[in-house]
Design a protein around this motif. Structure first.
Motif, PDB file in Angstrom:
ATOM      1  N   SER A 221       0.842  -1.205   0.000  1.00 41.07           N
ATOM      2  CA  SER A 221       0.000   0.000   0.000  1.00 41.07           C
ATOM      3  C   SER A 221       0.877   1.255   0.000  1.00 41.07           C
ATOM      4  N   ASN A 222       1.905   1.256   0.845  1.00 39.28           N
ATOM      5  CA  ASN A 222       2.813   2.409   0.913  1.00 39.28           C
ATOM      6  C   ASN A 222       3.516   2.645  -0.422  1.00 39.28           C
ATOM      7  N   LYS A 225       1.089   4.089  -2.866  1.00 35.71           N
ATOM      8  CA  LYS A 225       0.795   5.477  -2.508  1.00 35.71           C
ATOM      9  C   LYS A 225       1.891   6.393  -3.049  1.00 35.71           C
ATOM     10  N   GLU A 228       1.532   6.991  -6.725  1.00 36.32           N
ATOM     11  CA  GLU A 228       0.480   7.963  -7.052  1.00 36.32           C
ATOM     12  C   GLU A 228       0.930   9.380  -6.696  1.00 36.32           C
ATOM     13  N   GLU A 229       1.673   9.503  -5.591  1.00 38.39           N
ATOM     14  CA  GLU A 229       2.198  10.824  -5.226  1.00 38.39           C
ATOM     15  C   GLU A 229       3.176  11.343  -6.279  1.00 38.39           C
ATOM     16  N   THR A 248      -4.601   0.195   0.600  1.00 39.55           N
ATOM     17  CA  THR A 248      -4.934   1.487  -0.022  1.00 39.55           C
ATOM     18  C   THR A 248      -4.281   1.601  -1.393  1.00 39.55           C
ATOM     19  N   ASN A 249      -4.717   2.602  -2.149  1.00 42.38           N
ATOM     20  CA  ASN A 249      -4.119   2.919  -3.457  1.00 42.38           C
ATOM     21  C   ASN A 249      -4.019   1.666  -4.328  1.00 42.38           C
TER      22      ASN A 249
END
Ligand SMILES: *[C@@H]1O[C@H](CO)[C@@H](O)[C@H](O)[C@H]1NC(C)=O
Ligand SMILES: *[C@@H]1O[C@H](CO)[C@@H](O)[C@H](O)[C@H]1NC(C)=O
Length: 265
Positions: A221-222, A225, A228-229, A248-249
């Motif tokens: 997930s990290n 993320k 996407e950042e 997430t993401n």
């Protein structure tokens, strides 16, 4: 007359075929169709070979059975036959085919920011040659032996994933490999990926020493993320573990490949 014949066919023959087709993929089920409704043992009926392992596999693939360390001893033969036979490949193909249909349906901006996240083990690469010598998941995971296999860099591609990879590239979607393999396996992994046909990628992300001990769900997930950042759009995400796809993401769509051999949280 011709129309009548068509209607006749549609009403009689086609329903029979469409009802029959799910079983057609798995011949033993046709034979045991009625028996499946009976209790497995005791006064109600005899044991149906294979049934409990099939249910176990379904439970694993649907993420109902979680946190297991090894496959049931009695299912070694079943899982071995599944993995080495046609069904594993057919099931994989059904997944990557849907993924491709989805990707082809999109109208994406052509700015080089479309990515597809590929897991590595049992997704891009297959460790079946290793697991075939280790009971298909009956033996507890042995890091020493598995890492030795990884460092040899001899894993074949899962052919269905390689095909998806090539088609995605031609659609302008770049590959990101995201794996729980540690950073010190980068060069063995990169060499192995290249050797079997994954010729290029936007990123190959491995687990850093500082991330040792974090679960796959959190680590992945990290990593997504961060992607996407950095402006990437995760169009799709494919893996054999639910921990590749939860968290997430996760990307616009996720695709779960089969893996009845091991579980990672
Ligand atoms: C892993 O396999 C090696 C070689 O067979 C063996 O010596 C070692 O004890 C095993 N480790 C574990 C944790 O089972
Ligand atoms: C992906 O999801 C994001 C966020 O929900 C959305 O804005 C975007 O349109 C989606 N892209 C595709 C290709 O479906």
């Amino acid at each position: 007359m011709a129309l009548l014949l068509v209607l006749f066919l549609a009403n009689t023959i086609l329903p029979i075929f469409s009802e029959g087709s799910p079983q057609a993929a798995d011949p033993p089920l046709i034979h045991h169709q009625i028996h499946l409704l009976r209790p497995q043992s005791g006064a109600g009926g005899s044991h149906v070979p294979g049934l409990s392992c099939l249910s176990w596999r379904l439970g694993v693939e649907t993420n109902n059975i979680i946190g297991w360390r090894t496959i049931p001893q009695d299912c070694e033969g079943y899982v071995g036959h599944y993995m080495l036979g046609h069904q594993y490949r057919l099931d994989s193909k059904a997944v990557t085919y849907e993924a491709l249909l989805y990707a082809q349906s999109l109208k994406l901006p052509n700015d080089g920011k479309n990515v597809w996240v590929f897991d590595v083990d049992e997704t891009s690469l297959s460790n079946l040659p290793y697991y075939a010598h280790h009971g298909f998941g009956v033996e507890p995971y042995n890091a020493t032996l598995f890492n030795k296999w990884v460092m040899e860099g001899k894993a074949p591609a899962l052919p269905e994933s390689l095909k998806l990879y090539s088609k995605l590239l031609s659609l302008g979607i770049k590959a990101v490999f995201l794996t729980g393999r540690p950073e010190d396996q980068r060069s063995a992994t990169a060499t192995n990926l290249k050797k079997v046909g994954y010729r290029t990628w936007e990123k190959l992300i491995l687990k850093q020493p500082s991330e040792t001990g974090t679960t796959a769900v959190v680590y992945k997930s990290n990593a997504r993320k961060k992607l996407e950042e950095n402006g990437y759009r995760i169009i799709g995400n494919i893996g054999d573990q639910w921990s590749d796809l939860l968290g997430t993401n996760t990307g616009n769509r996720t695709f779960k490949l089969p893996d009845p051999m091991y579980y990672l949280s």
